[in-house]
Design a protein around this motif. Structure first.
Motif, mmCIF file in Angstrom:
data_model
loop_
_atom_site.group_PDB
_atom_site.id
_atom_site.type_symbol
_atom_site.label_atom_id
_atom_site.label_comp_id
_atom_site.label_asym_id
_atom_site.label_seq_id
_atom_site.Cartn_x
_atom_site.Cartn_y
_atom_site.Cartn_z
ATOM 1 N N ASP A 242 0.822 -1.205 0.000
ATOM 2 C CA ASP A 242 0.000 0.000 0.000
ATOM 3 C C ASP A 242 0.862 1.264 0.000
ATOM 4 O O ASP A 242 0.550 2.235 -0.695
ATOM 5 C CB ASP A 242 -0.920 0.000 1.220
ATOM 6 C CG ASP A 242 -2.294 0.543 0.902
ATOM 7 O OD1 ASP A 242 -2.932 0.032 -0.030
ATOM 8 O OD2 ASP A 242 -2.720 1.508 1.575
ATOM 9 N N HIS A 247 -1.253 -1.718 -3.914
ATOM 10 C CA HIS A 247 -2.447 -1.933 -3.104
ATOM 11 C C HIS A 247 -2.067 -2.949 -2.046
ATOM 12 O O HIS A 247 -1.214 -3.809 -2.268
ATOM 13 C CB HIS A 247 -3.612 -2.441 -3.952
ATOM 14 C CG HIS A 247 -4.942 -2.308 -3.272
ATOM 15 N ND1 HIS A 247 -5.422 -3.228 -2.400
ATOM 16 C CD2 HIS A 247 -5.906 -1.330 -3.347
ATOM 17 C CE1 HIS A 247 -6.624 -2.863 -1.957
ATOM 18 N NE2 HIS A 247 -6.925 -1.705 -2.527
ATOM 19 N N ILE A 354 -10.194 -3.453 -5.896
ATOM 20 C CA ILE A 354 -8.941 -2.700 -6.025
ATOM 21 C C ILE A 354 -9.090 -1.609 -7.077
ATOM 22 O O ILE A 354 -8.666 -0.469 -6.867
ATOM 23 C CB ILE A 354 -7.777 -3.653 -6.369
ATOM 24 C CG1 ILE A 354 -7.547 -4.647 -5.222
ATOM 25 C CG2 ILE A 354 -6.501 -2.868 -6.645
ATOM 26 C CD1 ILE A 354 -6.529 -5.723 -5.542
#
Length: 399
Positions: A242, A247, A354
């Motif tokens: 992240d 992500h 996502i």
């Protein structure tokens, strides 16, 4: 009432209603519990329950409760993706690399192509492209969503069909495993942020070094210690992923891929996956449902979902049929494998989450993808069951 009481009411709804529907209506044949829970999340979201009973929806699913649910959902999906990464067995794919690469490549490439063409058509109307998404990212993202196969749910389905440990089941796992790697690779490409490329390079280099260290550490630990260390590794990789701008779920998947399932034991991993599915993944399904919207109108959303579903189903069946022709499979085998690889729920929903988090797609596009994933998954068992009866020899049994 206290916020904890509202939270527990929400949990009661999340766990009780889908289970009652699944058990009383006996939907197992076409909609296993996990699919019912996903549909339940959609129905409990703002687009259905929120529209039909806005006061009740606002009473239970107030912002504080949604925040608490989202916290559980993040950890739930990280655990699930981590397990999916651990369960990938690339050694078998390499051993049968010609057959696996041809089948996996066509099973991924054809629905990706048709899904991208469907995305081009959908983007002719406004409301699908997120504020941070380039057109190519939306097209490739929607196309890849059509190509996804949900490996963990595929495992559950093949267990139900009693073919998981048969030669046919192991072949299908190889194809799905290779596609899983490709899917996450394409996702990393979509999420590549040129403004944060330095961080992403640091992440990749650091991850390579950390992988070497964690693997050396794991072989020296007892199986009892590997579980807590694995969870620490998961949280660390999620944080690093992240931070890099990719992500946290990309980091979670990579955290699992570099670990060996043998370190934990396949039976223990199966039990752990089932516990995660039973205890906390329903919260993720609800949090997913809370993101569904019908801003451009329900008819348009369903039409987009139908176009994507057609691209997904046709692409997968055409791709696997081409592979079967090249490799000389028995009659009917390609169709059976193609339908089993249609299973999309969970991994595709995670993939779409996502894209939504990164504002590449809108909530409306997310809703269309969610509907497509549910429909595709619900088709699998009804289509495959009669095929297996006709192709019983493929399971290594006497006709």
């Amino acid at each position: 009432m206290t916020i904890n009481e509202f939270y527990l009411i929400a949990l009661l709804i999340i766990f009780a209603l889908p289970w009652l529907f699944w058990r009383l209506l006996r939907t197992e044949y076409f909609a296993p519990l996990v699919v019912v829970q996903i549909v339940g999340g959609i129905l409990l979201g703002p687009g259905v329950l929120g529209a039909a009973m806005p006061e009740y929806y606002a009473f239970v699913f107030r912002p504080e409760v949604i925040g608490m649910l989202n916290g559980v959902a993040v950890w739930a999906v990280m655990l699930f993706v981590w397990i999916a990464g651990i369960e990938l067995d690339l050694s078998q794919a390499w051993k049968h690399r010609r057959e696996t690469s041809i089948t996996a490549g066509l099973a991924l490439g054809m629905p990706l192509l048709l899904g991208s063409l469907a995305a081009l058509l959908i983007l002719r109307w406004p409301g699908w492209q997120g504020p941070e998404g380039a057109t190519w990212q939306v097209i490739v993202g929607l196309g890849m969503a059509c190509a996804v196969t949900a490996l963990p749910i595929l495992v559950l389905f093949m267990e139900k069909l009693a073919i998981l440990r048969e030669p046919l089941g192991q072949r299908i796992l190889r194809y799905a495993s290779l596609d899983d790697i490709a899917i996450w690779g394409v996702l990393a490409l979509i999420l590549l942020d040129w403004e944060r490329i330095g961080r992403q390079l640091v992440f990749l280099v650091g991850f390579a070094i950390a992988t070497w260290l964690i693997r050396r550490l794991m072989v020296r630990l007892s199986q009892q210690d590997r579980w807590p260390v694995g969870l620490i590794w998961l949280a660390l990789c999620g944080l690093a992923g992240d931070w890099s701008g990719m992500h946290f779920m990309v980091g979670a998947f990579l955290a699992g891929v570099v670990l060996d399932a043998d370190w934990y034991g396949h039976e223990a991993m199966d039990r752990f996956r089932n516990v995660v599915l039973l205890t906390i993944m329903p919260v993720f399904f609800l949090s997913t449902g809370l993101r569904t919207e019908w801003d451009v109108g329900g008819t348009v959303v369903f039409a987009a979902a139908a176009a994507l579903l057609l691209a997904a189903v046709a692409g997968k069946l055409i791709g696997v049929a081409l592979a079967g022709r090249i490799l000389g499979w028995a009659k009917g085998e390609a169709s059976l494998i193609g339908w089993l690889l249609q299973t999309k729920a969970l991994i595709m929903i995670i993939f779409a989450n996502i894209l939504l988090d990164k504002q590449i797609i809108t909530n409306t596009a997310f809703t269309a993808l969610l509907l497509m994933a549910v429909a595709s998954t619900m088709l699998t068992i009804p289509m495959v069951t009669p095929m297996l009866k006709r192709l019983d020899a493929l399971k290594g049994r006497d006709a």
